[in-house]
Design an enzyme around this catalytic site. Structure first.
Site, PDB file in Angstrom:
ATOM      1  CE  LYS A  34      -6.714  15.242   0.822  1.00 11.39           C
ATOM      2  NZ  LYS A  34      -6.270  14.734  -0.477  1.00 11.39           N
ATOM      3  CD  GLU A  63      -8.959  16.519  -2.441  1.00 10.82           C
ATOM      4  OE1 GLU A  63      -7.958  16.872  -3.039  1.00 10.82           O
ATOM      5  OE2 GLU A  63      -9.038  15.429  -1.838  1.00 10.82           O
ATOM      6  CE  LYS A  64     -19.485  14.680  -2.060  1.00 15.34           C
ATOM      7  NZ  LYS A  64     -20.302  15.271  -1.000  1.00 15.34           N
ATOM      8  CE1 TYR A  65     -12.480  10.575   3.796  1.00 14.60           C
ATOM      9  CE2 TYR A  65     -14.673   9.638   4.037  1.00 14.60           C
ATOM     10  CZ  TYR A  65     -13.312   9.555   4.221  1.00 14.60           C
ATOM     11  OH  TYR A  65     -12.765   8.446   4.815  1.00 14.60           O
ATOM     12  CB  ILE A  66     -13.828   9.492  -2.364  1.00 10.60           C
ATOM     13  CG1 ILE A  66     -13.441  10.681  -3.263  1.00 10.60           C
ATOM     14  CG2 ILE A  66     -14.367   8.316  -3.179  1.00 10.60           C
ATOM     15  CD1 ILE A  66     -14.551  11.247  -4.123  1.00 10.60           C
ATOM     16  CD  GLU A  82      -0.048   8.899  -1.986  1.00 15.01           C
ATOM     17  OE1 GLU A  82       0.712   8.150  -1.349  1.00 15.01           O
ATOM     18  OE2 GLU A  82      -0.733   9.799  -1.444  1.00 15.01           O
ATOM     19  NE  ARG A 133       7.728  11.106   0.560  1.00 15.58           N
ATOM     20  CZ  ARG A 133       6.934  10.087   0.855  1.00 15.58           C
ATOM     21  NH1 ARG A 133       7.336   8.848   0.651  1.00 15.58           N
ATOM     22  NH2 ARG A 133       5.721  10.279   1.326  1.00 15.58           N
ATOM     23  CB  VAL A 150       7.039   3.737   3.328  1.00 16.15           C
ATOM     24  CG1 VAL A 150       7.109   2.556   4.281  1.00 16.15           C
ATOM     25  CG2 VAL A 150       7.375   5.036   4.056  1.00 16.15           C
TER      26      VAL A 150
HETATM   27  P1  ADP Z   1       4.443   6.765   2.049  1.00 15.85           P
HETATM   28  O1  ADP Z   1       3.352   6.991   1.084  1.00 15.85           O
HETATM   29  O2  ADP Z   1       5.790   6.632   1.459  1.00 15.85           O
HETATM   30  O3  ADP Z   1       4.086   5.685   2.945  1.00 15.85           O
HETATM   31  P2  ADP Z   1       4.019   8.513   4.256  1.00 15.85           P
HETATM   32  O4  ADP Z   1       3.031   9.603   4.044  1.00 15.85           O
HETATM   33  O5  ADP Z   1       3.654   7.374   5.104  1.00 15.85           O
HETATM   34  O6  ADP Z   1       4.514   8.095   2.834  1.00 15.85           O
HETATM   35  O7  ADP Z   1       5.358   9.148   4.798  1.00 15.85           O
HETATM   36  C1  ADP Z   1       6.573   8.481   4.793  1.00 15.85           C
HETATM   37  C2  ADP Z   1       7.430   8.966   5.907  1.00 15.85           C
HETATM   38  O8  ADP Z   1       7.709  10.323   5.769  1.00 15.85           O
HETATM   39  C3  ADP Z   1       6.825   8.802   7.260  1.00 15.85           C
HETATM   40  O9  ADP Z   1       7.872   8.482   8.128  1.00 15.85           O
HETATM   41  C4  ADP Z   1       6.244  10.168   7.564  1.00 15.85           C
HETATM   42  O10 ADP Z   1       6.228  10.399   8.939  1.00 15.85           O
HETATM   43  C5  ADP Z   1       7.219  11.071   6.858  1.00 15.85           C
HETATM   44  N1  ADP Z   1       6.630  12.270   6.256  1.00 15.85           N
HETATM   45  C6  ADP Z   1       5.746  12.333   5.260  1.00 15.85           C
HETATM   46  N2  ADP Z   1       5.478  13.585   4.924  1.00 15.85           N
HETATM   47  C7  ADP Z   1       6.219  14.374   5.729  1.00 15.85           C
HETATM   48  C8  ADP Z   1       6.386  15.771   5.863  1.00 15.85           C
HETATM   49  N3  ADP Z   1       5.747  16.633   5.094  1.00 15.85           N
HETATM   50  N4  ADP Z   1       7.235  16.214   6.805  1.00 15.85           N
HETATM   51  C9  ADP Z   1       7.904  15.352   7.577  1.00 15.85           C
HETATM   52  N5  ADP Z   1       7.786  14.027   7.485  1.00 15.85           N
HETATM   53  C10 ADP Z   1       6.955  13.529   6.584  1.00 15.85           C
HETATM   54  P1  ADP Z   2      -0.774  12.613   2.805  1.00 18.39           P
HETATM   55  O1  ADP Z   2       0.091  13.680   2.250  1.00 18.39           O
HETATM   56  O2  ADP Z   2      -0.957  12.736   4.255  1.00 18.39           O
HETATM   57  O3  ADP Z   2      -0.350  11.256   2.330  1.00 18.39           O
HETATM   58  P2  ADP Z   2      -3.059  12.314   0.989  1.00 18.39           P
HETATM   59  O4  ADP Z   2      -3.709  13.400   0.219  1.00 18.39           O
HETATM   60  O5  ADP Z   2      -2.257  11.335   0.227  1.00 18.39           O
HETATM   61  O6  ADP Z   2      -2.207  12.948   2.173  1.00 18.39           O
HETATM   62  O7  ADP Z   2      -4.203  11.552   1.778  1.00 18.39           O
HETATM   63  C1  ADP Z   2      -3.917  10.584   2.762  1.00 18.39           C
HETATM   64  C2  ADP Z   2      -5.064   9.601   2.820  1.00 18.39           C
HETATM   65  O8  ADP Z   2      -6.293  10.271   3.110  1.00 18.39           O
HETATM   66  C3  ADP Z   2      -5.334   8.863   1.526  1.00 18.39           C
HETATM   67  O9  ADP Z   2      -4.529   7.732   1.389  1.00 18.39           O
HETATM   68  C4  ADP Z   2      -6.813   8.520   1.647  1.00 18.39           C
HETATM   69  O10 ADP Z   2      -6.998   7.404   2.474  1.00 18.39           O
HETATM   70  C5  ADP Z   2      -7.371   9.701   2.380  1.00 18.39           C
HETATM   71  N1  ADP Z   2      -7.923  10.713   1.477  1.00 18.39           N
HETATM   72  C6  ADP Z   2      -7.283  11.772   0.961  1.00 18.39           C
HETATM   73  N2  ADP Z   2      -8.101  12.502   0.189  1.00 18.39           N
HETATM   74  C7  ADP Z   2      -9.303  11.888   0.202  1.00 18.39           C
HETATM   75  C8  ADP Z   2     -10.577  12.170  -0.389  1.00 18.39           C
HETATM   76  N3  ADP Z   2     -10.783  13.249  -1.127  1.00 18.39           N
HETATM   77  N4  ADP Z   2     -11.583  11.302  -0.143  1.00 18.39           N
HETATM   78  C9  ADP Z   2     -11.393  10.225   0.630  1.00 18.39           C
HETATM   79  N5  ADP Z   2     -10.235   9.920   1.238  1.00 18.39           N
HETATM   80  C10 ADP Z   2      -9.188  10.735   1.022  1.00 18.39           C
HETATM   81 MG    MG Z   3      -0.380  10.532   0.455  1.00 19.89          MG
END
Ligand code: ADP
Ligand code: ADP
Ligand code: MG
Length: 503
Positions: free
Chosen positions: A158, A200-203, A275, A292, A295
Site C-alpha cells: 500500500k 500488510e497481510k491481505y485479509i 475504516e 474528511r 462520499v
Molecule cells: P470514500 O471512502 O469517501 O468513498 P474514496 O476513497 O472513494 O473515499 O475517495 C473519494 C473521492 O476522493 C474520490 O473521488 C477519489 O477519487 C478522491 N480521492 C481519494 N483520495 C484521494 C487522494 N489522495 N488524492 C486525490 N483524490 C483522492
Molecule cells: P484507500 O485509501 O484507497 O481507501 P484503504 O486502505 O482504505 O485505501 O483500502 C481500500 C480497500 O482495500 C479497502 O476498502 C479493502 O477492500 C481493501 N483492503 C485494504 N487493506 C486490506 C487488507 N489488509 N486486507 C484485505 N483488504 C484490504
Molecule cells: Mg479507504
C-alpha cells in the site's frame, strides 16, 4: 458565526454543501475551472469565481489561488468536500494562517491520522487492532522482500499517502513481489508525489466496515455507527449500506468506543471516518482514517436523522456537539448506490459525452445527491461519479425494494452509466442475503459477464422514450403476474457464477 463559505470542490458534493449552507442562512461561493463554467453547482451558489484551466492540478488543487479567492470575496470559511485538497494538512494550515476557518480537522490532526502508517502506529498504541504487517514505510526492495516473506502471502502493498485504491497491489506469491513493489511505488509516486509504501497481510474475504465520527473542539466525541462498504470493484466502493448485517449492538458499541478513543488521542476535530477490515470470524483491524466528509455520508444521515455538513459547520464555528452518544438514534436501513459515467461492457472505462436526457426517481425514502442536469457534459478531467442514489426504509428488505424501484426509474441517456450493473448487483443473491465481501464483485459476480449474450438492444440507438416505454411495459407485466423482474432482463447479462459457488 460563519457568514460565507467558499466551496473548494465541484460536482455533487459542492451542490450538497451549498444546500445545507442555504438552510443555515449562510452565503456560498463556488469556484470553477474552464470545464465547470456552466456546471449546476456554480449556478446554485450565490457567487462563483473562475480559478483556472480544467485539469485539477491547474484549478481545484491550487491552494494559493483558492485562498486568494476566499479573501477576495470575503468568505470566512472554506469547505473542501472530498478528494482534491480535503486531506492536505498544508491546506488546513494555510486557511488558519490566513484567518479563514477550515471546515475540517486542524493540520496537526490530519498529519497524525491522514498518513496511513502514522495512523496505524497511533492505532496500535491506543489499543485498536491493526492488520499484521509493517507500520513503517519501506523503500529498500531487498529489505521489503524479507519482511514480505515473514508476513506471508497473500499480502498487500500500500502507498502511505494512498487514497482511492491507488498504489495498492495484492501479492499472492513471493515470486510476484518485486514487480508488484515496483508498480506500487511508481503508481504512488505519480498519484501522490510520494513513493513510500508499506506491507500488510491481505485479509481474504474481508468486509469493509467503517465508523462515522464527530468531534467538537471541546473534547466531545461521538460515533454515528457503521457503514458497510464491501461491494467494491478494484478496491473502490460501489454500494454502501447501514447497518451492516454482521454488526450487532454490542460490536457496534465496542468498535465505536475504540474509534472515539483514537480520535481523542489524535486531537482530532470535525467529521471523520475510521475504516476497518473485518474477517469471517468478525475480527476487525484498523485500515485508515479518512479525515474528511465521505462520499457515502448520506446513508448515515438518513439512518440517524442528522445533517453531517451542518454538524461540520457548527463544529468548525466552535460550537459544542448538539448531541451526546446517548442521543444518537438509529432508525431503519439505508443503502447508497454510486452512479458513475462508465461502461460496464467495456471494462468500466469512463464514458464521456453529453447527457441528453435524465429522468430521476423520487418518492418516500428516496434521495438523489447529484451534480448534473440535462445538457451537461461529462469529461475526462474528473472522477466518473456523477450522482448518488440513496434509499431508506424501516427494514433492509424495504430499503432494497425501494432501491430496486428507484434504479429502474433512473434513466440517463447520451452516455453509458453503471445503473443496470448496480441493479443486477443489488438483486444478486449474495447482496440480498448480506453475505458478500470485498472480493465478491470481481471474483464471483463479474467473471461470467462477458460470456453472456447481451439481452438489451444497443442503447446508443435507443431513445430515452423507448427506454421509458420498455420500462413501463415491463413494470406492467410484472404487476400483472405479481413478480418483480429485473429491468429488461439485464440481470441475466450481469449474473456471475452461481451463488453456491461463492459460499
Ligand atoms: P470514500 O471512502 O469517501 O468513498 P474514496 O476513497 O472513494 O473515499 O475517495 C473519494 C473521492 O476522493 C474520490 O473521488 C477519489 O477519487 C478522491 N480521492 C481519494 N483520495 C484521494 C487522494 N489522495 N488524492 C486525490 N483524490 C483522492
Ligand atoms: P484507500 O485509501 O484507497 O481507501 P484503504 O486502505 O482504505 O485505501 O483500502 C481500500 C480497500 O482495500 C479497502 O476498502 C479493502 O477492500 C481493501 N483492503 C485494504 N487493506 C486490506 C487488507 N489488509 N486486507 C484485505 N483488504 C484490504
Ligand atoms: Mg479507504
Amino acid at each position: 458565526m460563519i457568514k460565507k463559505i467558499l466551496i473548494a470542490n465541484r460536482g455533487e458534493i459542492a451542490v450538497r454543501i451549498i444546500k445545507t449552507a442555504k438552510e443555515m442562512g449562510i452565503k456560498t461561493a463556488a469556484v470553477y475551472s474552464d470545464f465547470d463554467r456552466y456546471s449546476l453547482y456554480t449556478k446554485y451558489a450565490d457567487e462563483a469565481f473562475y480559478i483556472g484551466p480544467s485539469p485539477a492540478s491547474e484549478s481545484y488543487l491550487l491552494a494559493d489561488k483558492i485562498i486568494e479567492t476566499a479573501k477576495m470575496c470575503g468568505a470566512d470559511a472554506i469547505h473542501p468536500g472530498y478528494g482534491f485538497l480535503s486531506e492536505r494538512a498544508y491546506f488546513s494550515k494555510m486557511c488558519k494562517d490566513n484567518g479563514i476557518i477550515f471546515i475540517g480537522p486542524p493540520a496537526e490532526a490530519i498529519e497524525k491520522l491522514g498518513d496511513k502508517t502514522a495512523a496505524k502506529t497511533l492505532a496500535m498504541v491506543n489499543g485498536v487492532p491493526t492488520v499484521p504487517g509493517t507500520a513503517e514505510p519501506i523503500s529498500d526492495a531487498v529489505e521489503a522482500k524479507k519482511i514480505a516473506d515473514e508476513i506471508g502471502y497473500p499480502l498487500l502493498i500500500k502507498a502511505s499517502a494512498g487514497g482511492g485504491g491507488k498504489g495498492m497491489r495484492v501479492v499472492r506469491e513471493g515470486k510476484d513481489f518485486e514487480s508488484a513493489l515496483r508498480m506500487s511505488q511508481n503508481e504512488a509516486k505519480s498519484s501522490f508525489g510520494d513513493d513510500s509504501v508499506f506491507i500488510e497481510k491481505y485479509i481474504e474475504g474481508g468486509k469493509h466496515i467503517e465508523f462515522q465520527i464527530l468531534a467538537d473542539q471541546h473534547g466531545n466525541v461521538i460515533h454515528l455507527g457503521e457503514r458497510e462498504c464491501s461491494m467494491q470493484r478494484r478496491l473502490q466502493k460501489i454500494i454502501e449500506e447501514t447497518p451492516s448485517v454482521v454488526i450487532n449492538d454490542e460490536l457496534r458499541n465496542e468498535i465505536g468506543e475504540r474509534a472515539k478513543k483514537l480520535v481523542k488521542a489524535a486531537g482530532y476535530t470535525n467529521a471523520g471516518t475510521m475504516e476497518f477490515i473485518m474477517d469471517k470470524d468478525r475480527n476487525y483491524y484498523f485500515l485508515e482514517m479518512n479525515t474528511r466528509l465521505q462520499v457515502e455520508h448520506p446513508i448515515t444521515e438518513m439512518r440517524t436523522d442528522t445533517d453531517l455538513v451542518r454538524e461540520q459547520i457548527l463544529i468548525a464555528s466552535g460550537e459544542k456537539l448538539s448531541m451526546t452518544q446517548e442521543d444518537v438514534e438509529f432508525g431503519g436501513h439505508t443503502i447508497e448506490c454510486r452512479i458513475c459515467a462508465e461502461d460496464p461492457d467495456n471494462n468500466f472505462l469512463p464514458s464521456i459525452g453529453r447527457i441528453d436526457y435524465i429522468s430521476r426517481p423520487s418518492g418516500n425514502g428516496i434521495r438523489e445527491d447529484s451534480g448534473i442536469e440535462e445538457g451537461d457534459e461529462i469529461s475526462i478531467y474528473y472522477d466518473s461519479m456523477i450522482s448518488k442514489l440513496i434509499t431508506h426504509g424501516k427494514t433492509r428488505e424495504i430499503a432494497i425494494r425501494k432501491m430496486d424501484e428507484a434504479l429502474r426509474n433512473y434513466i440517463i441517456s447520451g452516455l453509458k452509466t453503471n445503473i443496470e450493473f448496480l441493479h443486477s448487483l443489488l438483486n444478486s443473491p449474495a447482496f440480498m442475503d448480506g453475505d458478500y465481501n470485498t472480493q465478491y464483485v470481481e471474483r464471483i459476480f463479474l467473471p461470467e459477464v462477458y460470456k453472456n449474450e447481451r439481452t438489451l438492444p444497443d442503447e446508443n440507438t435507443e431513445t430515452a422514450l423507448s427506454i421509458a416505454a420498455a420500462l413501463f411495459k415491463e413494470r406492467k407485466e410484472a404487476a400483472e403476474n405479481g413478480t418483480i423482474k429485473s429491468v429488461n432482463g439485464h440481470s441475466s447479462k450481469w449474473a456471475g457464477k452461481k451463488y453456491e459457488d461463492y459460499r
